[in-house]
Motif scaffolding. Structure first.
Motif, PDB file in Angstrom:
ATOM      1  N   LEU A 121      19.878  60.028 -23.416  1.00  0.00           N
ATOM      2  CA  LEU A 121      18.467  59.808 -23.965  1.00  0.00           C
ATOM      3  C   LEU A 121      18.595  58.295 -24.888  1.00  0.00           C
ATOM      4  O   LEU A 121      17.513  57.634 -24.982  1.00  0.00           O
ATOM      5  CB  LEU A 121      18.136  60.943 -24.860  1.00  0.00           C
ATOM      6  CG  LEU A 121      17.774  62.148 -24.120  1.00  0.00           C
ATOM      7  CD1 LEU A 121      17.436  63.377 -25.133  1.00  0.00           C
ATOM      8  CD2 LEU A 121      16.500  61.743 -23.175  1.00  0.00           C
ATOM      9  N   ALA A 122      19.719  58.226 -25.630  1.00  0.00           N
ATOM     10  CA  ALA A 122      19.734  56.926 -26.441  1.00  0.00           C
ATOM     11  C   ALA A 122      19.789  55.850 -25.501  1.00  0.00           C
ATOM     12  O   ALA A 122      19.023  54.710 -25.817  1.00  0.00           O
ATOM     13  CB  ALA A 122      21.079  56.979 -27.124  1.00  0.00           C
ATOM     14  N   TRP A 152      12.633  68.454 -28.521  1.00  0.00           N
ATOM     15  CA  TRP A 152      13.868  69.005 -29.292  1.00  0.00           C
ATOM     16  C   TRP A 152      13.197  70.188 -30.161  1.00  0.00           C
ATOM     17  O   TRP A 152      14.194  71.145 -30.043  1.00  0.00           O
ATOM     18  CB  TRP A 152      14.272  67.837 -30.282  1.00  0.00           C
ATOM     19  CG  TRP A 152      15.457  68.307 -30.878  1.00  0.00           C
ATOM     20  CD1 TRP A 152      16.776  68.330 -30.297  1.00  0.00           C
ATOM     21  CD2 TRP A 152      15.588  68.733 -31.996  1.00  0.00           C
ATOM     22  NE1 TRP A 152      17.561  68.740 -31.323  1.00  0.00           N
ATOM     23  CE2 TRP A 152      17.129  68.967 -32.605  1.00  0.00           C
ATOM     24  CE3 TRP A 152      14.387  69.132 -33.140  1.00  0.00           C
ATOM     25  CZ2 TRP A 152      17.432  69.636 -33.728  1.00  0.00           C
ATOM     26  CZ3 TRP A 152      14.977  69.576 -34.489  1.00  0.00           C
ATOM     27  CH2 TRP A 152      16.498  69.628 -34.888  1.00  0.00           C
ATOM     28  N   SER A 196      25.854  68.628 -24.250  1.00  0.00           N
ATOM     29  CA  SER A 196      24.648  67.994 -25.311  1.00  0.00           C
ATOM     30  C   SER A 196      25.053  66.714 -25.793  1.00  0.00           C
ATOM     31  O   SER A 196      24.217  66.028 -26.040  1.00  0.00           O
ATOM     32  CB  SER A 196      24.433  68.935 -26.445  1.00  0.00           C
ATOM     33  OG  SER A 196      25.687  68.811 -27.296  1.00  0.00           O
ATOM     34  N   PHE A 197      26.222  66.275 -25.815  1.00  0.00           N
ATOM     35  CA  PHE A 197      26.636  64.850 -26.259  1.00  0.00           C
ATOM     36  C   PHE A 197      26.360  63.980 -25.085  1.00  0.00           C
ATOM     37  O   PHE A 197      25.880  62.859 -25.405  1.00  0.00           O
ATOM     38  CB  PHE A 197      28.034  65.046 -26.736  1.00  0.00           C
ATOM     39  CG  PHE A 197      28.523  63.386 -26.786  1.00  0.00           C
ATOM     40  CD1 PHE A 197      28.362  62.929 -28.163  1.00  0.00           C
ATOM     41  CD2 PHE A 197      29.549  62.782 -25.907  1.00  0.00           C
ATOM     42  CE1 PHE A 197      28.678  61.545 -28.597  1.00  0.00           C
ATOM     43  CE2 PHE A 197      29.855  61.473 -26.046  1.00  0.00           C
ATOM     44  CZ  PHE A 197      29.435  60.936 -27.416  1.00  0.00           C
ATOM     45  N   THR A 241      22.431  63.524 -25.103  1.00  0.00           N
ATOM     46  CA  THR A 241      22.420  62.753 -26.211  1.00  0.00           C
ATOM     47  C   THR A 241      22.328  61.085 -25.942  1.00  0.00           C
ATOM     48  O   THR A 241      21.485  60.467 -26.154  1.00  0.00           O
ATOM     49  CB  THR A 241      22.909  63.186 -27.599  1.00  0.00           C
ATOM     50  OG1 THR A 241      22.588  64.448 -27.662  1.00  0.00           O
ATOM     51  CG2 THR A 241      22.449  62.207 -28.730  1.00  0.00           C
ATOM     52  N   PHE A 276      10.402  63.056 -27.540  1.00  0.00           N
ATOM     53  CA  PHE A 276      11.948  63.527 -27.712  1.00  0.00           C
ATOM     54  C   PHE A 276      11.827  64.515 -28.928  1.00  0.00           C
ATOM     55  O   PHE A 276      12.439  65.482 -28.552  1.00  0.00           O
ATOM     56  CB  PHE A 276      12.720  62.318 -28.107  1.00  0.00           C
ATOM     57  CG  PHE A 276      14.259  62.715 -28.429  1.00  0.00           C
ATOM     58  CD1 PHE A 276      15.052  63.309 -27.469  1.00  0.00           C
ATOM     59  CD2 PHE A 276      14.744  62.951 -29.770  1.00  0.00           C
ATOM     60  CE1 PHE A 276      16.311  63.526 -27.761  1.00  0.00           C
ATOM     61  CE2 PHE A 276      15.969  63.127 -30.233  1.00  0.00           C
ATOM     62  CZ  PHE A 276      16.685  63.783 -29.136  1.00  0.00           C
TER      63      PHE A 276
END
Length: 90
Positions: free
Chosen positions: A10-11, A57, A3-4, A7, A53
């Motif tokens: 996505l960033a 989420w 998940s990190f 993330t 997003f």
């Protein structure tokens, strides 16, 4: 860890969208049901990306919570069946 990494990806996509938008300073006309507005392209890209997003989420969070509750229920049922089986064997 997975998940990190997602993330971070996505960033990076969000930053890429902002860079793309910053290079294009055009005004974009957005028509609503009742009104109409003109916005700069970077703002439109950032808002649309963030809304997408957030919606994804929220949907993922709903399914994760539902699966966790189902798993908790299954574990309780297994524990009660295991206890009943141990009582029978004793």
């Amino acid at each position: 860890m997975k998940s990190f990494l997602v993330t971070i990806l996505l960033a990076l996509l969000f930053v890429l969208a902002l860079i793309f938008g910053a290079r294009n300073e055009q005004l974009v006309t957005i028509s609503y049901f009742v009104a109409q507005g003109e916005y700069r392209l970077p703002i439109v890209l950032a808002v649309v990306f963030l809304l997408g997003f957030l919606v994804s989420w929220i949907v993922a969070f709903y399914y994760i919570v539902r699966l966790k509750l189902s798993l908790k229920s299954a574990r309780k049922k297994i524990a009660s069946l295991s206890a009943a089986q141990q009582e029978q064997n004793a």
